[in-house]
Design a protein around this motif. Structure first.
Motif, PDB file in Angstrom:
ATOM      1  N   ALA A 187      -5.401   1.806  -1.575  1.00 30.65           N
ATOM      2  CA  ALA A 187      -5.317   3.024  -2.379  1.00 30.65           C
ATOM      3  C   ALA A 187      -4.920   4.254  -1.573  1.00 30.65           C
ATOM      4  O   ALA A 187      -4.132   5.080  -2.038  1.00 30.65           O
ATOM      5  CB  ALA A 187      -6.652   3.274  -3.071  1.00 30.65           C
TER       6      ALA A 187
ATOM      7  N   ARG B 141      -3.195  -1.499  -8.414  1.00 28.47           N
ATOM      8  CA  ARG B 141      -4.104  -2.644  -8.278  1.00 28.47           C
ATOM      9  C   ARG B 141      -3.716  -3.756  -9.247  1.00 28.47           C
ATOM     10  O   ARG B 141      -3.637  -4.935  -8.874  1.00 28.47           O
ATOM     11  CB  ARG B 141      -5.533  -2.179  -8.539  1.00 28.47           C
ATOM     12  CG  ARG B 141      -6.621  -3.245  -8.407  1.00 28.47           C
ATOM     13  CD  ARG B 141      -7.975  -2.588  -8.649  1.00 28.47           C
ATOM     14  NE  ARG B 141      -9.097  -3.461  -8.375  1.00 28.47           N
ATOM     15  CZ  ARG B 141      -9.861  -4.023  -9.310  1.00 28.47           C
ATOM     16  NH1 ARG B 141      -9.585  -3.816 -10.596  1.00 28.47           N
ATOM     17  NH2 ARG B 141     -10.878  -4.787  -8.979  1.00 28.47           N
TER      18      ARG B 141
ATOM     19  N   THR C 289     -12.487  -9.628  -1.551  1.00 30.42           N
ATOM     20  CA  THR C 289     -12.521  -8.181  -1.391  1.00 30.42           C
ATOM     21  C   THR C 289     -12.674  -7.882   0.090  1.00 30.42           C
ATOM     22  O   THR C 289     -13.484  -8.517   0.783  1.00 30.42           O
ATOM     23  CB  THR C 289     -13.695  -7.566  -2.173  1.00 30.42           C
ATOM     24  OG1 THR C 289     -13.428  -7.680  -3.585  1.00 30.42           O
ATOM     25  CG2 THR C 289     -13.886  -6.097  -1.828  1.00 30.42           C
TER      26      THR C 289
ATOM     27  N   GLU D  99       0.816  -1.221   0.000  1.00 29.48           N
ATOM     28  CA  GLU D  99       0.000   0.000   0.000  1.00 29.48           C
ATOM     29  C   GLU D  99       0.843   1.263   0.000  1.00 29.48           C
ATOM     30  O   GLU D  99       0.346   2.342   0.319  1.00 29.48           O
ATOM     31  CB  GLU D  99      -0.931  -0.017   1.217  1.00 29.48           C
ATOM     32  CG  GLU D  99      -0.203  -0.215   2.535  1.00 29.48           C
ATOM     33  CD  GLU D  99      -1.134  -0.300   3.730  1.00 29.48           C
ATOM     34  OE1 GLU D  99      -2.297   0.139   3.611  1.00 29.48           O
ATOM     35  OE2 GLU D  99      -0.699  -0.789   4.780  1.00 29.48           O
TER      36      GLU D  99
ATOM     37  N   GLU E  91     -17.172  -2.701  -8.542  1.00 32.10           N
ATOM     38  CA  GLU E  91     -15.756  -2.986  -8.321  1.00 32.10           C
ATOM     39  C   GLU E  91     -15.543  -4.439  -7.911  1.00 32.10           C
ATOM     40  O   GLU E  91     -14.558  -5.069  -8.316  1.00 32.10           O
ATOM     41  CB  GLU E  91     -15.193  -2.032  -7.277  1.00 32.10           C
ATOM     42  CG  GLU E  91     -15.044  -0.622  -7.809  1.00 32.10           C
ATOM     43  CD  GLU E  91     -14.463   0.351  -6.809  1.00 32.10           C
ATOM     44  OE1 GLU E  91     -14.130  -0.070  -5.677  1.00 32.10           O
ATOM     45  OE2 GLU E  91     -14.345   1.537  -7.145  1.00 32.10           O
TER      46      GLU E  91
ATOM     47  N   TYR F 187     -11.057   5.030  -9.870  1.00 27.43           N
ATOM     48  CA  TYR F 187      -9.714   5.301  -9.363  1.00 27.43           C
ATOM     49  C   TYR F 187      -8.908   6.082 -10.393  1.00 27.43           C
ATOM     50  O   TYR F 187      -9.092   5.933 -11.600  1.00 27.43           O
ATOM     51  CB  TYR F 187      -8.989   3.994  -9.072  1.00 27.43           C
ATOM     52  CG  TYR F 187      -9.379   3.311  -7.786  1.00 27.43           C
ATOM     53  CD1 TYR F 187      -9.129   3.909  -6.554  1.00 27.43           C
ATOM     54  CD2 TYR F 187      -9.967   2.044  -7.797  1.00 27.43           C
ATOM     55  CE1 TYR F 187      -9.477   3.278  -5.363  1.00 27.43           C
ATOM     56  CE2 TYR F 187     -10.308   1.401  -6.615  1.00 27.43           C
ATOM     57  CZ  TYR F 187     -10.062   2.019  -5.395  1.00 27.43           C
ATOM     58  OH  TYR F 187     -10.394   1.392  -4.236  1.00 27.43           O
TER      59      TYR F 187
ATOM     60  N   ASP G 161      -8.699  -7.580  -2.982  1.00 28.45           N
ATOM     61  CA  ASP G 161      -8.953  -6.225  -3.455  1.00 28.45           C
ATOM     62  C   ASP G 161      -9.178  -5.280  -2.278  1.00 28.45           C
ATOM     63  O   ASP G 161      -9.616  -5.686  -1.197  1.00 28.45           O
ATOM     64  CB  ASP G 161     -10.163  -6.210  -4.388  1.00 28.45           C
ATOM     65  CG  ASP G 161     -10.145  -5.024  -5.341  1.00 28.45           C
ATOM     66  OD1 ASP G 161      -9.092  -4.370  -5.471  1.00 28.45           O
ATOM     67  OD2 ASP G 161     -11.186  -4.766  -5.970  1.00 28.45           O
ATOM     68  N   ALA G 162      -8.898  -4.003  -2.515  1.00 24.64           N
ATOM     69  CA  ALA G 162      -8.958  -2.985  -1.469  1.00 24.64           C
ATOM     70  C   ALA G 162     -10.387  -2.701  -1.023  1.00 24.64           C
ATOM     71  O   ALA G 162     -11.363  -3.000  -1.719  1.00 24.64           O
ATOM     72  CB  ALA G 162      -8.312  -1.693  -1.976  1.00 24.64           C
TER      73      ALA G 162
ATOM     74  N   TRP H 240      -3.745  -4.815  -1.827  1.00 26.34           N
ATOM     75  CA  TRP H 240      -3.294  -3.463  -2.110  1.00 26.34           C
ATOM     76  C   TRP H 240      -4.198  -2.478  -1.390  1.00 26.34           C
ATOM     77  O   TRP H 240      -5.303  -2.821  -0.960  1.00 26.34           O
ATOM     78  CB  TRP H 240      -3.285  -3.190  -3.616  1.00 26.34           C
ATOM     79  CG  TRP H 240      -4.631  -2.882  -4.206  1.00 26.34           C
ATOM     80  CD1 TRP H 240      -5.669  -3.762  -4.379  1.00 26.34           C
ATOM     81  CD2 TRP H 240      -5.098  -1.614  -4.656  1.00 26.34           C
ATOM     82  NE1 TRP H 240      -6.748  -3.121  -4.923  1.00 26.34           N
ATOM     83  CE2 TRP H 240      -6.421  -1.792  -5.104  1.00 26.34           C
ATOM     84  CE3 TRP H 240      -4.519  -0.346  -4.726  1.00 26.34           C
ATOM     85  CZ2 TRP H 240      -7.182  -0.755  -5.615  1.00 26.34           C
ATOM     86  CZ3 TRP H 240      -5.279   0.691  -5.244  1.00 26.34           C
ATOM     87  CH2 TRP H 240      -6.596   0.482  -5.685  1.00 26.34           C
TER      88      TRP H 240
ATOM     89  N   ARG I 234      -5.100   2.503 -10.272  1.00 25.17           N
ATOM     90  CA  ARG I 234      -5.427   1.339 -11.093  1.00 25.17           C
ATOM     91  C   ARG I 234      -4.168   0.554 -11.452  1.00 25.17           C
ATOM     92  O   ARG I 234      -4.187  -0.679 -11.492  1.00 25.17           O
ATOM     93  CB  ARG I 234      -6.168   1.775 -12.360  1.00 25.17           C
ATOM     94  CG  ARG I 234      -7.535   2.378 -12.099  1.00 25.17           C
ATOM     95  CD  ARG I 234      -8.417   2.321 -13.344  1.00 25.17           C
ATOM     96  NE  ARG I 234      -7.814   3.016 -14.463  1.00 25.17           N
ATOM     97  CZ  ARG I 234      -7.992   4.307 -14.722  1.00 25.17           C
ATOM     98  NH1 ARG I 234      -8.722   5.062 -13.898  1.00 25.17           N
ATOM     99  NH2 ARG I 234      -7.423   4.869 -15.791  1.00 25.17           N
TER     100      ARG I 234
ATOM    101  N   ALA J  91     -13.395  -7.246  -9.741  1.00 22.97           N
ATOM    102  CA  ALA J  91     -12.364  -7.989  -9.005  1.00 22.97           C
ATOM    103  C   ALA J  91     -12.503  -9.484  -9.244  1.00 22.97           C
ATOM    104  O   ALA J  91     -11.516 -10.180  -9.510  1.00 22.97           O
ATOM    105  CB  ALA J  91     -12.463  -7.667  -7.519  1.00 22.97           C
TER     106      ALA J  91
END
Length: 286
Positions: free
Chosen positions: A144, A177, A220, A120, A208, A169, A193-194, A142, A174, A212
């Motif tokens: 953001a 990610r 997620t 991150e 999203e 994003y 996923d974040a 990850w 992106r 994913a």
């Protein structure tokens, strides 16, 4: 280091909906476990500095199923890190999420634990392939917002749209990610996923999470229980996609090679996608 291989299925980690829970709120532990596929007990950002010692004690005093539990520990260079890891071991948990993982050297002291590296920061994203190659790493995630902070940025997304749905994003987010997902897949590790920060934006969350799942993420992360059913539904293939996968497997699976199925030419890559669809639908493959 592990050799490159195919991406892991979601079965290797709990999922697809992983729910963060502050580790200093043991009153929420059981509820979180009941509402999600897996719980991330958080010793880092969700806990105030003066409450972290109590949070570590709560890990041991209020145990959850270790197969469905991950503990996020503070970064390797944090003064809290060693105490966090000691608390994880004492509580009997096997999976840790290492905050702000920047290099393989950050894994020192985590021997015998299954590590999900949270890439991150700019350094962490760039080092994602080297981190994923480590034997102790079972997954990558990850983030953001910490990424943008490490870059000196001010927002991971474009402005919120007039519809109230979170905007996409920015390109750098992106890219991060995608890089983390590719690094995880290259070394056969799961990718997470974040979180979606806007708790009221369930439409954006679903979009999203659907992306994913289609892209190969195993799970997620969620911040609130209301996000869990949205993520679960997004990862579950719809009836048409499941029907397609069954038809492809039935028509082509036994013969192998390149075959025509309807208007598609189907070979091993599409067979692999069909298998992934059926696994997400909960069907057993022989």
């Amino acid at each position: 280091m592990t050799a490159p291989g195919p991406a892991r299925s979601a079965a290797d980690l709990p999922g697809p909906a992983l729910l963060f829970c502050p580790a200093d709120r043991p009153d929420r532990f059981t509820k979180a476990a009941e509402r999600a596929d897996g719980v991330i007990l958080d010793l880092e950002d969700a806990v105030a500095a003066d409450a972290r010692a109590a949070a570590r004690r709560a890990l041991e005093a209020h145990p959850l199923d270790p197969d469905r539990t991950i503990v996020r520990v503070n970064a390797a260079d944090s003064p809290e890190h060693v105490a966090d890891v000691d608390a994880v071991r004492s509580a009997g948990y096997q999976r840790v999420m290492l905050a702000k993982a920047c290099s393989p050297a950050d894994l020192t002291g985590l021997e015998g634990l299954q590590v999900i590296a949270l890439c991150e920061t700019a350094r962490g994203v760039l080092a994602a392939p080297e981190i994923a190659a480590e034997d102790s790493v079972v997954g990558l995630m990850w983030g953001a917002e910490d990424l943008m902070a490490s870059l000196g940025g001010t927002s991971s997304r474009f402005s919120v749209s007039t519809s109230g749905v979170a905007a996409p994003y920015r390109p750098v987010a992106r890219h991060a990610r995608s890089r983390v997902l590719l690094a995880a897949g290259a070394y056969g590790k799961a990718a997470i996923d974040a979180v979606h920060l806007d708790l009221d934006d369930l439409v954006g969350l679903r979009g999203e999470a659907e992306d994913a799942a289609a892209s190969g993420f195993a799970a997620t992360a969620c911040l609130h229980p209301q996000q869990v059913p949205i993520v679960r539904e997004a990862y579950r293939p719809d009836a048409a996609r499941v029907r397609w996968a069954r038809e492809v497997m039935a028509a082509v699976g036994e013969r192998g090679g390149v075959q025509r199925h309807g208007s598609q030419m189907v070979d091993e890559p599409l067979l692999a996608q069909a298998r992934a669809v059926l696994r997400r639908a909960g069907e057993q493959l022989t």
